[in-house]
Design a protein around this motif. Sequence first.
Motif, PDB file in Angstrom:
ATOM      1  N   SER A  91      17.028   9.831  33.354  1.00 33.98           N
ATOM      2  CA  SER A  91      17.812  11.050  33.540  1.00 33.98           C
ATOM      3  C   SER A  91      18.932  10.652  34.852  1.00 33.98           C
ATOM      4  CB  SER A  91      16.979  11.954  34.290  1.00 33.98           C
ATOM      5  OG  SER A  91      16.198  11.557  35.401  1.00 33.98           O
ATOM      6  N   CYS A  92      19.771  11.223  34.671  1.00 36.49           N
ATOM      7  CA  CYS A  92      21.057  11.017  35.460  1.00 36.49           C
ATOM      8  C   CYS A  92      20.835  11.861  36.756  1.00 36.49           C
ATOM      9  CB  CYS A  92      22.368  11.277  34.942  1.00 36.49           C
ATOM     10  SG  CYS A  92      23.814  11.100  35.793  1.00 36.49           S
ATOM     11  N   ASN A  93      21.165  11.146  37.876  1.00 31.89           N
ATOM     12  CA  ASN A  93      21.215  11.970  39.286  1.00 31.89           C
ATOM     13  C   ASN A  93      22.302  11.509  40.198  1.00 31.89           C
ATOM     14  OD1 ASN A  93      20.404  13.206  41.512  1.00 31.89           O
ATOM     15  ND2 ASN A  93      18.561  12.475  41.768  1.00 31.89           N
ATOM     16  N   GLY A  94      23.195  12.102  40.216  1.00 30.69           N
ATOM     17  CA  GLY A  94      24.409  11.908  40.926  1.00 30.69           C
ATOM     18  C   GLY A  94      25.233  10.714  40.512  1.00 30.69           C
ATOM     19  N   GLY A  95      25.268  10.734  39.173  1.00 30.95           N
ATOM     20  CA  GLY A  95      26.103   9.797  38.434  1.00 30.95           C
ATOM     21  C   GLY A  95      25.492   8.514  38.204  1.00 30.95           C
ATOM     22  N   SER A  96      23.941   8.298  38.618  1.00 31.24           N
ATOM     23  CA  SER A  96      23.444   7.050  38.213  1.00 31.24           C
ATOM     24  C   SER A  96      22.126   7.356  37.540  1.00 31.24           C
ATOM     25  CB  SER A  96      22.935   6.333  39.793  1.00 31.24           C
ATOM     26  OG  SER A  96      24.124   6.142  40.335  1.00 31.24           O
ATOM     27  N   CYS A  97      21.795   6.232  36.827  1.00 29.34           N
ATOM     28  CA  CYS A  97      20.502   6.773  35.866  1.00 29.34           C
ATOM     29  C   CYS A  97      19.119   6.599  36.681  1.00 29.34           C
ATOM     30  CB  CYS A  97      20.520   5.821  34.422  1.00 29.34           C
ATOM     31  SG  CYS A  97      21.683   6.451  33.325  1.00 29.34           S
ATOM     32  N   VAL A  98      18.028   7.355  36.589  1.00 25.07           N
ATOM     33  CA  VAL A  98      17.010   7.094  37.209  1.00 25.07           C
ATOM     34  C   VAL A  98      15.988   6.579  36.047  1.00 25.07           C
ATOM     35  CG1 VAL A  98      14.937   8.074  38.637  1.00 25.07           C
ATOM     36  CG2 VAL A  98      17.544   8.480  39.297  1.00 25.07           C
ATOM     37  N   CYS A  99      15.358   5.545  36.038  1.00 29.23           N
ATOM     38  CA  CYS A  99      14.709   4.963  34.900  1.00 29.23           C
ATOM     39  C   CYS A  99      13.343   5.318  35.014  1.00 29.23           C
ATOM     40  CB  CYS A  99      15.042   3.465  34.703  1.00 29.23           C
ATOM     41  SG  CYS A  99      16.749   3.139  34.610  1.00 29.23           S
ATOM     42  N   LEU A 100      12.677   5.437  33.877  1.00 32.02           N
ATOM     43  CA  LEU A 100      11.176   5.549  33.959  1.00 32.02           C
ATOM     44  C   LEU A 100      10.601   4.251  34.155  1.00 32.02           C
ATOM     45  CD1 LEU A 100      10.675   7.809  30.399  1.00 32.02           C
ATOM     46  CD2 LEU A 100      10.703   8.570  33.040  1.00 32.02           C
ATOM     47  N   SER A 101       9.272   4.095  34.423  1.00 34.99           N
ATOM     48  CA  SER A 101       8.786   2.962  34.806  1.00 34.99           C
ATOM     49  C   SER A 101       8.642   2.048  33.592  1.00 34.99           C
ATOM     50  CB  SER A 101       7.017   3.139  35.001  1.00 34.99           C
ATOM     51  OG  SER A 101       6.424   1.911  35.444  1.00 34.99           O
ATOM     52  N   GLY A 102       8.894   0.801  33.720  1.00 34.11           N
ATOM     53  CA  GLY A 102       9.043  -0.032  32.581  1.00 34.11           C
ATOM     54  C   GLY A 102      10.189  -0.346  31.930  1.00 34.11           C
ATOM     55  N   TYR A 103      11.298   0.409  32.535  1.00 36.97           N
ATOM     56  CA  TYR A 103      12.677   0.274  31.999  1.00 36.97           C
ATOM     57  C   TYR A 103      13.821   0.079  33.438  1.00 36.97           C
ATOM     58  CZ  TYR A 103      11.270   1.778  27.590  1.00 36.97           C
ATOM     59  OH  TYR A 103      10.706   1.859  26.410  1.00 36.97           O
ATOM     60  N   SER A 104      14.786  -0.797  33.106  1.00 39.52           N
ATOM     61  CA  SER A 104      15.657  -1.061  34.117  1.00 39.52           C
ATOM     62  C   SER A 104      16.976  -1.193  33.627  1.00 39.52           C
ATOM     63  CB  SER A 104      15.442  -2.266  34.995  1.00 39.52           C
ATOM     64  OG  SER A 104      15.589  -3.228  34.177  1.00 39.52           O
ATOM     65  N   GLY A 105      18.243  -1.333  34.252  1.00 41.05           N
ATOM     66  CA  GLY A 105      19.593  -1.311  33.979  1.00 41.05           C
ATOM     67  C   GLY A 105      20.387  -0.137  34.316  1.00 41.05           C
ATOM     68  N   SER A 106      21.576  -0.339  34.229  1.00 41.70           N
ATOM     69  CA  SER A 106      22.598   1.105  34.673  1.00 41.70           C
ATOM     70  C   SER A 106      22.524   2.091  33.865  1.00 41.70           C
ATOM     71  CB  SER A 106      23.917   0.375  34.777  1.00 41.70           C
ATOM     72  OG  SER A 106      24.391   0.012  33.528  1.00 41.70           O
ATOM     73  N   ARG A 107      21.891   1.939  32.691  1.00 40.80           N
ATOM     74  CA  ARG A 107      21.695   2.949  31.587  1.00 40.80           C
ATOM     75  C   ARG A 107      20.182   2.979  31.174  1.00 40.80           C
ATOM     76  NH1 ARG A 107      25.895   4.528  33.600  1.00 40.80           N
ATOM     77  NH2 ARG A 107      27.710   4.557  32.662  1.00 40.80           N
ATOM     78  N   CYS A 108      19.333   2.360  31.803  1.00 35.17           N
ATOM     79  CA  CYS A 108      17.997   2.042  31.655  1.00 35.17           C
ATOM     80  C   CYS A 108      17.778   1.526  30.034  1.00 35.17           C
ATOM     81  CB  CYS A 108      17.071   3.468  31.352  1.00 35.17           C
ATOM     82  SG  CYS A 108      17.317   4.378  33.106  1.00 35.17           S
ATOM     83  N   GLU A 109      18.535   0.524  29.884  1.00 36.84           N
ATOM     84  CA  GLU A 109      18.534  -0.258  28.538  1.00 36.84           C
ATOM     85  C   GLU A 109      17.601  -1.508  28.472  1.00 36.84           C
ATOM     86  OE1 GLU A 109      21.721  -2.161  31.113  1.00 36.84           O
ATOM     87  OE2 GLU A 109      21.048  -0.182  30.550  1.00 36.84           O
ATOM     88  N   THR A 110      17.038  -1.932  29.486  1.00 42.73           N
ATOM     89  CA  THR A 110      16.286  -3.207  29.600  1.00 42.73           C
ATOM     90  C   THR A 110      14.833  -2.758  29.831  1.00 42.73           C
ATOM     91  OG1 THR A 110      18.228  -4.163  30.527  1.00 42.73           O
ATOM     92  CG2 THR A 110      16.061  -5.235  30.638  1.00 42.73           C
ATOM     93  N   LYS A 111      14.309  -3.194  28.879  1.00 35.02           N
ATOM     94  CA  LYS A 111      12.513  -2.806  28.863  1.00 35.02           C
ATOM     95  C   LYS A 111      12.004  -3.944  29.683  1.00 35.02           C
ATOM     96  CE  LYS A 111       8.513  -2.498  26.145  1.00 35.02           C
ATOM     97  NZ  LYS A 111       7.792  -1.746  26.085  1.00 35.02           N
ATOM     98  N   ILE A 112      11.380  -3.244  30.715  1.00 37.06           N
ATOM     99  CA  ILE A 112      10.607  -4.385  31.488  1.00 37.06           C
ATOM    100  C   ILE A 112       9.161  -4.744  30.767  1.00 37.06           C
ATOM    101  CG2 ILE A 112       9.821  -4.892  33.744  1.00 37.06           C
ATOM    102  CD1 ILE A 112      12.141  -2.967  34.802  1.00 37.06           C
TER     103      ILE A 112
END
Length: 195
Positions: A91-112
């Motif tokens: 979800s977006c907060n203040g212009g940046s994505c806040v990713c769910l656990s298990g994901y990262s990246g500027s748009r949460c595109e990378t699965k951890i």
Amino acid sequence: MRNTAQFIFSSVFEDQLIGVIPPADQHQHTSYLRYLLLCFLFKLIPIPNIYIMKRPIIISALFTIVTFLLVTFLACTKDPCKDISCLNGGSCNGGSCVCLSGYSGSRCETKIEPCVVNNTAQVQFSNRSASSTYTVLWDGSIIATIAAGVTSGYFTVAAGAHTLEFRYSNTSTSSCTPSTPNVAQCSSMVYWCSY
């Protein structure tokens, strides 16, 4: 006497404009001069004759202009999340994505991988003997009992240094030499004994 357009063109500065008005009327027309100058510069409304304009109309006009400017300014405030789309449930907060656990990246595109998040690895145990059943001790605790010729399923363990011992079932006798494996994060290892 000059008409209104000539009056405004005569000067840009208010103190020079006041000099054109007869001395008795100067104190009444100061705010009106400001209004006329604004109207002329911004071309919001036609410029009226200076001697016809009344004070309530001037106040209403100034209120309308200020309201218009405030509404225009507030309407131009941009939502920082408008053009941002977060992936994988982020979800977006203040212009940046806040990713769910298990994901990262500027748009949460990378699965951890869970093994990265939890610092774990996978291990399996294989009994390669012809007839003996083994009990497997991992860090001093029984983790599996496996029959001859059988390989266990995978076990998730913490990455790092451990102790491993294969014993003959129902005894304290080692079937193979105890070892101290150092398991790397996200690795998948098979440990076996064949005596």
